[in-house]
Scaffold this active site. Structure first.
Site, PDB file in Angstrom:
ATOM      1  N   ASP A  43     113.081  56.149  18.223  1.00 33.32           N
ATOM      2  CA  ASP A  43     114.369  56.768  18.565  1.00 33.32           C
ATOM      3  C   ASP A  43     114.689  57.904  17.584  1.00 33.32           C
ATOM      4  O   ASP A  43     115.714  58.572  17.698  1.00 33.32           O
ATOM      5  CB  ASP A  43     115.505  55.737  18.645  1.00 33.32           C
ATOM      6  CG  ASP A  43     115.809  55.077  17.322  1.00 33.32           C
ATOM      7  OD1 ASP A  43     115.033  55.249  16.356  1.00 33.32           O
ATOM      8  OD2 ASP A  43     116.833  54.365  17.241  1.00 33.32           O
ATOM      9  N   ASP A  82     110.969  52.145  20.885  1.00 29.84           N
ATOM     10  CA  ASP A  82     112.222  51.723  20.239  1.00 29.84           C
ATOM     11  C   ASP A  82     113.297  51.387  21.265  1.00 29.84           C
ATOM     12  O   ASP A  82     113.480  52.134  22.236  1.00 29.84           O
ATOM     13  CB  ASP A  82     112.761  52.873  19.370  1.00 29.84           C
ATOM     14  CG  ASP A  82     112.447  52.687  17.904  1.00 29.84           C
ATOM     15  OD1 ASP A  82     112.196  51.542  17.480  1.00 29.84           O
ATOM     16  OD2 ASP A  82     112.450  53.707  17.185  1.00 29.84           O
ATOM     17  N   LYS A 111     110.439  47.812  19.800  1.00 31.01           N
ATOM     18  CA  LYS A 111     110.854  47.631  18.398  1.00 31.01           C
ATOM     19  C   LYS A 111     112.376  47.556  18.360  1.00 31.01           C
ATOM     20  O   LYS A 111     113.042  48.363  19.001  1.00 31.01           O
ATOM     21  CB  LYS A 111     110.355  48.781  17.528  1.00 31.01           C
ATOM     22  CG  LYS A 111     110.863  48.698  16.086  1.00 31.01           C
ATOM     23  CD  LYS A 111     110.053  49.559  15.145  1.00 31.01           C
ATOM     24  CE  LYS A 111     110.379  51.025  15.148  1.00 31.01           C
ATOM     25  NZ  LYS A 111     111.760  51.370  14.765  1.00 31.01           N
ATOM     26  N   GLU A 113     115.745  47.050  15.543  1.00 31.18           N
ATOM     27  CA  GLU A 113     116.184  47.006  14.144  1.00 31.18           C
ATOM     28  C   GLU A 113     116.866  45.661  13.924  1.00 31.18           C
ATOM     29  O   GLU A 113     117.780  45.291  14.674  1.00 31.18           O
ATOM     30  CB  GLU A 113     117.108  48.189  13.846  1.00 31.18           C
ATOM     31  CG  GLU A 113     116.344  49.505  13.981  1.00 31.18           C
ATOM     32  CD  GLU A 113     117.110  50.719  13.475  1.00 31.18           C
ATOM     33  OE1 GLU A 113     118.213  50.564  12.914  1.00 31.18           O
ATOM     34  OE2 GLU A 113     116.576  51.831  13.621  1.00 31.18           O
ATOM     35  N   GLU A 180     111.015  49.612   6.066  1.00 28.97           N
ATOM     36  CA  GLU A 180     111.417  50.994   5.774  1.00 28.97           C
ATOM     37  C   GLU A 180     112.184  51.095   4.461  1.00 28.97           C
ATOM     38  O   GLU A 180     113.131  50.334   4.220  1.00 28.97           O
ATOM     39  CB  GLU A 180     112.265  51.558   6.937  1.00 28.97           C
ATOM     40  CG  GLU A 180     112.756  52.976   6.641  1.00 28.97           C
ATOM     41  CD  GLU A 180     113.161  53.792   7.854  1.00 28.97           C
ATOM     42  OE1 GLU A 180     112.939  53.364   8.990  1.00 28.97           O
ATOM     43  OE2 GLU A 180     113.704  54.889   7.629  1.00 28.97           O
TER      44      GLU A 180
HETATM   45  O1  KIV Z   1     112.386  55.979  15.109  1.00 29.34           O
HETATM   46  C1  KIV Z   1     111.343  56.041  14.427  1.00 29.34           C
HETATM   47  O2  KIV Z   1     110.576  57.000  14.516  1.00 29.34           O
HETATM   48  C2  KIV Z   1     111.063  54.924  13.531  1.00 29.34           C
HETATM   49  C3  KIV Z   1     109.975  55.074  12.528  1.00 29.34           C
HETATM   50  C4  KIV Z   1     110.109  56.223  11.659  1.00 29.34           C
HETATM   51  C5  KIV Z   1     109.677  53.808  11.832  1.00 29.34           C
HETATM   52  O3  KIV Z   1     111.709  53.935  13.623  1.00 29.34           O
END
Ligand code: KIV
Length: 263
Positions: A43, A82, A111, A113, A180
């Site tokens: 994202d 994401d 993914k 958070e 991160e």
């Molecule tokens: O959104 C993204 O690109 C990320 C990475 C940098 C880990 O979450």
């Protein structure tokens, strides 16, 4: 040619470091698919593609469009997409939105958070056969202003809390975990204690793999201040400036199009 499976990625732990980069467009995905183990449709496209100041306004529709464009070009790399901010607040909402995004993009995993408050969502998604990558440490969706982001894991109690979070996310079924912006020693310890691979960004070389934003490694990043963990391998901003300047001069001076370019 077959796409990498999550099993193949997990088996790399302790054998060979896992390589991961973001991609948001078909043209970049086609190139990097030849090299990296994982492509993340992050994202971060909120800032790289849409010029936003943070990721909070990224929508499911944006992720779906870019996710599909990238996923269709991936012949080898494992794909992660994401889940945008505010799309996985509870089990029901998370599963419904994850299904929308996976069905449309055909990405292999999502993914999210994570912190202590949404371990149960990882558990729920995993039970529903979704491959979930958890993202801990600094979780950018929490920040309106990226300048306020600070490294985590400096204090002993914070270190313990983050390690326990990682262990609980593994128990909940996460297939990978992104670490991160955290103290090197903490990332090293988490990587040692977990059976699943850790992918670091501003974490430690002892993570099982590394991820960076493609625009950053190519030197086309729009942000003026770059975090310390960024390494640029090229200066595409310079190349673009030079090429566009030359094109404009050619048009103005009637050097383009020439005989070869017309019908
Ligand atoms: O959104 C993204 O690109 C990320 C990475 C940098 C880990 O979450």
């Amino acid at each position: 040619m077959t796409k990498k499976t999550i099993k193949a990625i997990q088996q790399q732990k302790g054998q060979r470091k896992i390589t991961c980069l973001t991609a948001y467009t078909a043209s970049i995905a086609k190139i990097i698919d030849n090299y990296v183990d994982i492509i993340l449709i992050g994202d971060s496209l909120g800032s790289t593609i849409y010029g936003m100041k943070n990721t909070q306004k990224v929508t499911l529709e944006m992720m779906k469009a870019h996710g599909r464009a990238v996923s269709q070009c991936c012949k080898k790399a494992f794909t992660i997409i994401d889940m945008p901010f505010n799309t996985y607040n509870n089990n029901k909402e998370a599963l419904a939105n994850v299904k929308k995004i996976i069905n449309y993009t055909k990405c292999q995993s999502v993914k999210i958070e994570t912190d202590e408050s949404n371990i149960e969502i990882v558990n729920h998604l995993t039970k529903n056969k979704i491959k979930v990558v958890s993202h801990i440490g600094v979780t950018p969706q929490k920040y309106k202003n990226f300048n306020k982001i600070r490294t985590v894991g400096k204090m002993p109690n914070e270190k313990e809390k983050i390690l326990n979070l990682a262990l609980n996310l593994e128990k909940a079924g996460s297939c990978l975990i992104v670490l991160e912006c955290m103290k090197e020693s903490l990332a090293k310890n988490i990587s040692k204690k977990l059976k699943i691979p850790t992918i670091g960004i501003g974490a430690s070389k002892d993570c099982d793999g590394q991820v960076l934003v493609i625009d950053d490694i190519l030197g086309i990043s729009s942000s003026e201040t770059k975090p310390k963990f960024v390494k640029s391998y090229a200066n595409f901003e310079f190349i673009i400036n030079k090429s566009v300047k030359k094109y404009c001069l050619d048009v103005i001076n009637k050097k383009f199009p020439n005989k070869k370019n017309v019908y």
